[in-house]
Scaffold this motif. Structure first.
Motif: not given
Length: 170
Positions: A21, A25-28, A30-31, A50, A54, A57, A59
């Protein structure tokens, strides 16, 4: 796997996700954090990280349950708890859940009296709930007490006085 090894794996995985984060590499991140949150559903620190993943991003709606879990479980450091309160309140505000934002920020100020960030975000939420006088009172009081601007300091007493009632006339 022993509980100690599980904790070690958790710590390593959490540190890795936070690093992702922080590197953008925000999406990685988050996953990985979603997987950790599933594996450690009662872990306040994992829930907090977590939620932040979100939020970064955009979300916000998905972040709320993680903030709520983090704050209800206990176990956060004071700094992370303050960050989670600011994050949850701000997220509520962005989602148009203004009354919940106000309640969250007020509760945060009970725990962290005088925190300028909480006061500022509370003022924004108060503005959204049309409590303009209280919002201005908070901001003017904060400005008078924290600004190093020479003009503000020169008129600090007057600013603090009028923070109580902007409608006051001579």
């Amino acid at each position: 796997m022993t509980e100690q090894n599980s904790g070690c794996d958790r710590d390593t995985a959490l540190a890795s996700a936070v690093r992702l984060r922080e590197q953008g590499q925000h999406e990685q991140a988050r996953q990985r954090l979603l997987a950790l949150a599933e594996a450690f559903p009662m872990d306040a620190e994992v829930a907090c990280q977590t939620a932040w993943a979100h939020d970064v991003l955009g979300l916000e709606a998905e972040a709320v349950p993680f903030y709520e879990r983090a704050l209800s479980e206990g176990g956060l450091s004071p700094q992370d708890r303050l960050g989670a309160l600011l994050g949850l309140g701000s997220t509520y505000r962005v989602l148009g859940r203004y009354a919940e934002a106000v309640d969250t920020f007020r509760g945060g100020l009970e725990e962290f009296p005088g925190d300028g960030g909480l006061q500022t975000f509370l003022a924004m939420a108060l503005f959204n709930t049309e409590q303009h006088h209280e919002a201005m009172r908070l901001l003017l009081t904060l400005l008078a007490s924290s600004s190093e601007d020479p003009g503000v300091q020169r008129y600090r007493r007057a600013i603090e006085h009028y923070a109580g009632d902007l409608n006051e006339t001579v």
